[in-house]
Design a protein around this motif. Structure first.
Motif, PDB file in Angstrom:
ATOM      1  N   ALA A  13     -85.301 -78.445  67.265  1.00  0.00           N
ATOM      2  CA  ALA A  13     -85.095 -79.882  67.476  1.00  0.00           C
ATOM      3  C   ALA A  13     -83.858 -80.371  66.740  1.00  0.00           C
ATOM      4  O   ALA A  13     -83.074 -81.168  67.274  1.00  0.00           O
ATOM      5  CB  ALA A  13     -86.332 -80.654  67.011  1.00  0.00           C
ATOM      6  N   VAL A  14     -83.665 -79.908  65.520  1.00  0.00           N
ATOM      7  CA  VAL A  14     -82.496 -80.289  64.726  1.00  0.00           C
ATOM      8  C   VAL A  14     -81.215 -79.808  65.393  1.00  0.00           C
ATOM      9  O   VAL A  14     -80.233 -80.563  65.520  1.00  0.00           O
ATOM     10  CB  VAL A  14     -82.612 -79.726  63.294  1.00  0.00           C
ATOM     11  CG1 VAL A  14     -81.281 -79.862  62.562  1.00  0.00           C
ATOM     12  CG2 VAL A  14     -83.711 -80.443  62.534  1.00  0.00           C
ATOM     13  N   GLU A  15     -81.191 -78.563  65.820  1.00  0.00           N
ATOM     14  CA  GLU A  15     -79.997 -78.010  66.461  1.00  0.00           C
ATOM     15  C   GLU A  15     -79.657 -78.752  67.745  1.00  0.00           C
ATOM     16  O   GLU A  15     -78.484 -79.020  68.028  1.00  0.00           O
ATOM     17  CB  GLU A  15     -80.204 -76.517  66.744  1.00  0.00           C
ATOM     18  CG  GLU A  15     -80.248 -75.660  65.487  1.00  0.00           C
ATOM     19  CD  GLU A  15     -80.591 -74.216  65.788  1.00  0.00           C
ATOM     20  OE1 GLU A  15     -80.745 -73.870  66.975  1.00  0.00           O
ATOM     21  OE2 GLU A  15     -80.725 -73.433  64.821  1.00  0.00           O
ATOM     22  N   ALA A  16     -80.684 -79.092  68.514  1.00  0.00           N
ATOM     23  CA  ALA A  16     -80.445 -79.833  69.756  1.00  0.00           C
ATOM     24  C   ALA A  16     -79.826 -81.194  69.452  1.00  0.00           C
ATOM     25  O   ALA A  16     -78.889 -81.622  70.131  1.00  0.00           O
ATOM     26  CB  ALA A  16     -81.750 -79.996  70.530  1.00  0.00           C
ATOM     27  N   TYR A  17     -80.328 -81.852  68.427  1.00  0.00           N
ATOM     28  CA  TYR A  17     -79.776 -83.165  68.089  1.00  0.00           C
ATOM     29  C   TYR A  17     -78.337 -83.047  67.593  1.00  0.00           C
ATOM     30  O   TYR A  17     -77.490 -83.891  67.918  1.00  0.00           O
ATOM     31  CB  TYR A  17     -80.629 -83.865  67.028  1.00  0.00           C
ATOM     32  CG  TYR A  17     -80.183 -85.285  66.793  1.00  0.00           C
ATOM     33  CD1 TYR A  17     -80.619 -86.316  67.613  1.00  0.00           C
ATOM     34  CD2 TYR A  17     -79.266 -85.600  65.785  1.00  0.00           C
ATOM     35  CE1 TYR A  17     -80.178 -87.616  67.431  1.00  0.00           C
ATOM     36  CE2 TYR A  17     -78.825 -86.904  65.594  1.00  0.00           C
ATOM     37  CZ  TYR A  17     -79.287 -87.901  66.428  1.00  0.00           C
ATOM     38  OH  TYR A  17     -78.834 -89.185  66.259  1.00  0.00           O
ATOM     39  N   GLN A  18     -78.048 -82.025  66.820  1.00  0.00           N
ATOM     40  CA  GLN A  18     -76.688 -81.829  66.309  1.00  0.00           C
ATOM     41  C   GLN A  18     -75.683 -81.663  67.447  1.00  0.00           C
ATOM     42  O   GLN A  18     -74.506 -81.985  67.291  1.00  0.00           O
ATOM     43  CB  GLN A  18     -76.649 -80.618  65.385  1.00  0.00           C
ATOM     44  CG  GLN A  18     -77.341 -80.823  64.052  1.00  0.00           C
ATOM     45  CD  GLN A  18     -77.511 -79.538  63.279  1.00  0.00           C
ATOM     46  OE1 GLN A  18     -77.600 -78.459  63.853  1.00  0.00           O
ATOM     47  NE2 GLN A  18     -77.552 -79.642  61.957  1.00  0.00           N
ATOM     48  N   ASN A  19     -76.156 -81.187  68.585  1.00  0.00           N
ATOM     49  CA  ASN A  19     -75.278 -80.954  69.739  1.00  0.00           C
ATOM     50  C   ASN A  19     -75.210 -82.147  70.687  1.00  0.00           C
ATOM     51  O   ASN A  19     -74.550 -82.078  71.728  1.00  0.00           O
ATOM     52  CB  ASN A  19     -75.746 -79.718  70.513  1.00  0.00           C
ATOM     53  CG  ASN A  19     -75.560 -78.436  69.713  1.00  0.00           C
ATOM     54  OD1 ASN A  19     -74.595 -78.296  68.959  1.00  0.00           O
ATOM     55  ND2 ASN A  19     -76.487 -77.495  69.860  1.00  0.00           N
ATOM     56  N   ALA A  20     -75.885 -83.234  70.339  1.00  0.00           N
ATOM     57  CA  ALA A  20     -75.876 -84.422  71.201  1.00  0.00           C
ATOM     58  C   ALA A  20     -74.477 -85.015  71.273  1.00  0.00           C
ATOM     59  O   ALA A  20     -73.730 -85.020  70.293  1.00  0.00           O
ATOM     60  CB  ALA A  20     -76.863 -85.450  70.683  1.00  0.00           C
ATOM     61  N   GLU A  21     -74.117 -85.536  72.425  1.00  0.00           N
ATOM     62  CA  GLU A  21     -72.813 -86.164  72.610  1.00  0.00           C
ATOM     63  C   GLU A  21     -72.876 -87.671  72.411  1.00  0.00           C
ATOM     64  O   GLU A  21     -71.928 -88.270  71.914  1.00  0.00           O
ATOM     65  CB  GLU A  21     -72.288 -85.843  74.014  1.00  0.00           C
ATOM     66  CG  GLU A  21     -71.970 -84.362  74.210  1.00  0.00           C
ATOM     67  CD  GLU A  21     -71.349 -84.090  75.573  1.00  0.00           C
ATOM     68  OE1 GLU A  21     -71.139 -85.060  76.337  1.00  0.00           O
ATOM     69  OE2 GLU A  21     -71.076 -82.914  75.870  1.00  0.00           O
ATOM     70  N   TYR A  22     -73.971 -88.291  72.813  1.00  0.00           N
ATOM     71  CA  TYR A  22     -74.083 -89.753  72.679  1.00  0.00           C
ATOM     72  C   TYR A  22     -75.518 -90.112  72.291  1.00  0.00           C
ATOM     73  O   TYR A  22     -76.287 -90.635  73.091  1.00  0.00           O
ATOM     74  CB  TYR A  22     -73.698 -90.443  73.989  1.00  0.00           C
ATOM     75  CG  TYR A  22     -73.294 -91.895  73.812  1.00  0.00           C
ATOM     76  CD1 TYR A  22     -71.965 -92.248  73.622  1.00  0.00           C
ATOM     77  CD2 TYR A  22     -74.251 -92.910  73.820  1.00  0.00           C
ATOM     78  CE1 TYR A  22     -71.598 -93.579  73.451  1.00  0.00           C
ATOM     79  CE2 TYR A  22     -73.897 -94.238  73.653  1.00  0.00           C
ATOM     80  CZ  TYR A  22     -72.567 -94.566  73.468  1.00  0.00           C
ATOM     81  OH  TYR A  22     -72.207 -95.882  73.301  1.00  0.00           O
ATOM     82  N   PRO A  23     -75.890 -89.864  71.027  1.00  0.00           N
ATOM     83  CA  PRO A  23     -77.248 -90.184  70.574  1.00  0.00           C
ATOM     84  C   PRO A  23     -77.380 -91.646  70.169  1.00  0.00           C
ATOM     85  O   PRO A  23     -76.465 -92.223  69.571  1.00  0.00           O
ATOM     86  CB  PRO A  23     -77.427 -89.268  69.363  1.00  0.00           C
ATOM     87  CG  PRO A  23     -76.039 -89.087  68.828  1.00  0.00           C
ATOM     88  CD  PRO A  23     -75.104 -89.144  70.009  1.00  0.00           C
ATOM     89  N   ILE A  24     -78.508 -92.249  70.489  1.00  0.00           N
ATOM     90  CA  ILE A  24     -78.786 -93.636  70.116  1.00  0.00           C
ATOM     91  C   ILE A  24     -80.210 -93.731  69.569  1.00  0.00           C
ATOM     92  O   ILE A  24     -80.989 -92.774  69.665  1.00  0.00           O
ATOM     93  CB  ILE A  24     -78.621 -94.607  71.309  1.00  0.00           C
ATOM     94  CG1 ILE A  24     -79.658 -94.315  72.392  1.00  0.00           C
ATOM     95  CG2 ILE A  24     -77.211 -94.517  71.876  1.00  0.00           C
ATOM     96  CD1 ILE A  24     -79.675 -95.336  73.526  1.00  0.00           C
ATOM     97  N   ALA A  25     -80.554 -94.880  69.008  1.00  0.00           N
ATOM     98  CA  ALA A  25     -81.897 -95.109  68.484  1.00  0.00           C
ATOM     99  C   ALA A  25     -82.457 -96.408  69.038  1.00  0.00           C
ATOM    100  O   ALA A  25     -81.715 -97.369  69.278  1.00  0.00           O
ATOM    101  CB  ALA A  25     -81.876 -95.159  66.960  1.00  0.00           C
ATOM    102  N   LEU A  26     -83.762 -96.419  69.240  1.00  0.00           N
ATOM    103  CA  LEU A  26     -84.501 -97.622  69.615  1.00  0.00           C
ATOM    104  C   LEU A  26     -85.554 -97.850  68.539  1.00  0.00           C
ATOM    105  O   LEU A  26     -86.383 -96.981  68.287  1.00  0.00           O
ATOM    106  CB  LEU A  26     -85.173 -97.438  70.976  1.00  0.00           C
ATOM    107  CG  LEU A  26     -86.171 -98.526  71.397  1.00  0.00           C
ATOM    108  CD1 LEU A  26     -85.473 -99.868  71.589  1.00  0.00           C
ATOM    109  CD2 LEU A  26     -86.910 -98.121  72.670  1.00  0.00           C
ATOM    110  N   THR A  27     -85.520 -98.999  67.887  1.00  0.00           N
ATOM    111  CA  THR A  27     -86.447 -99.255  66.792  1.00  0.00           C
ATOM    112  C   THR A  27     -87.325-100.468  67.070  1.00  0.00           C
ATOM    113  O   THR A  27     -86.963-101.373  67.821  1.00  0.00           O
ATOM    114  CB  THR A  27     -85.697 -99.484  65.460  1.00  0.00           C
ATOM    115  OG1 THR A  27     -84.969-100.716  65.527  1.00  0.00           O
ATOM    116  CG2 THR A  27     -84.754 -98.342  65.160  1.00  0.00           C
ATOM    117  N   GLY A  28     -88.506-100.435  66.424  1.00  0.00           N
ATOM    118  CA  GLY A  28     -89.446-101.537  66.547  1.00  0.00           C
ATOM    119  C   GLY A  28     -90.056-101.870  65.203  1.00  0.00           C
ATOM    120  O   GLY A  28     -89.572-101.449  64.144  1.00  0.00           O
TER     121      GLY A  28
END
Length: 271
Positions: free
Chosen positions: A27-42
């Motif tokens: 999961a960490v490696e996949a996220y490190q390779n993200a090109e345009y990561p965003i977050a949705l918070t509540g």
């Protein structure tokens, strides 16, 4: 420290030290390779800051019925009544500080590993923590606005004192906090849709993302063949998304977001 990591592409539920979990490493490696990561918070990301979820037992909605206090119609018809809720909300938000989870998102952004935060919260704790790219779906409670003359001014502690509505100093019309009331359009929808449509990774933090337009964001990301990582006390969203998309790679990190998110971020930025 241990966390429950629920993998969406298997039926296994692993309870392992974080560093020893193969799934977490993937999961960490996949996220490190993200090109345009965003977050949705509540609301869940601000609970550790002392701001309870409005929908939880004892929350604001159990004291003030939204249909009776939190609609645009009520504000226009009886602003003094509407201000009973606004004052209570303002006092809840007063002098609160960001949580470790807020700070973790700032760290991701500084490392170039987070493009934007889309939040349903009105507390502005993301900005207070240092996040720069924040989009507020429901507005914010730190400013007052006049619907008649468009005057806008910062809220102060004095506004939470006394009774009745607060008049605009320019025209006398009752001022309204910058929050989105029921019956009003959400803020910056086009910008939110544009960001979500570009994203290939979404961190869903402290929200069930069941209410629109927030509910649409995960599906926009999945449409890009993106991944969704959910950080919540309970499994809410990720399994449903994977089942509908038929794709692997979504995870739910169950537990207190003030623990799970900073730990995950520490692994992501360590490489």
């Amino acid at each position: 420290m241990t966390f429950v990591v629920d993998s969406e592409n298997t039926t296994m539920l692993q309870i392992l030290p974080f560093e020893q979990s193969v799934e977490v490493q993937q999961a960490v490696e996949a996220y490190q390779n993200a090109e345009y990561p965003i977050a949705l918070t509540g609301a869940g990301i601000s609970v550790a800051s002392g701001i309870p979820d409005f929908r939880s037992p004892g929350g604001l909605w159990s004291i003030f019925n939204p249909e009776e206090y939190a609609t645009l119609e009520v504000f226009l018809r009886n602003p003094d009544k509407a201000w009973q809720l606004y004052r209570e909300l303002g006092l809840v938000l007063l002098d609160k500080e960001p949580s470790k989870a807020h700070n973790a998102l700032v760290e991701l952004e500084r490392e170039g590993l987070l493009k934007a935060v889309i939040t349903q919260n009105v507390d502005r704790l993301h900005q207070k923590a240092g996040s720069r790219q924040v989009v507020e779906i429901h507005g914010e409670h730190q400013h007052l606005q006049c619907l008649q003359c468009r005057n806008r001014m910062p809220v102060s502690k004095s506004h939470y004192q006394g009774r009745g509505s607060v008049p605009c100093p320019k025209c006398g019309f009752p001022l309204k906090p910058g929050i989105v009331l029921f019956g009003e359009d959400v803020r910056e929808y086009d910008r939110i849709a544009a960001i979500a449509s570009k994203a290939d990774f979404l961190l869903v933090i402290g929200t069930s993302a069941q209410v629109y337009p927030a509910a649409e964001i995960p599906f926009l990301v999945k449409r890009n063949n993106g991944r969704v990582y959910e950080f919540n006390q309970e499994h809410v969203l990720a399994r449903q998304l994977s089942a509908q998309s038929g794709r692997e790679g979504d995870y739910c990190f169950k537990g207190d977001v003030e623990e799970t998110l900073p730990w995950f971020v520490s692994l992501v930025v360590a490489a």
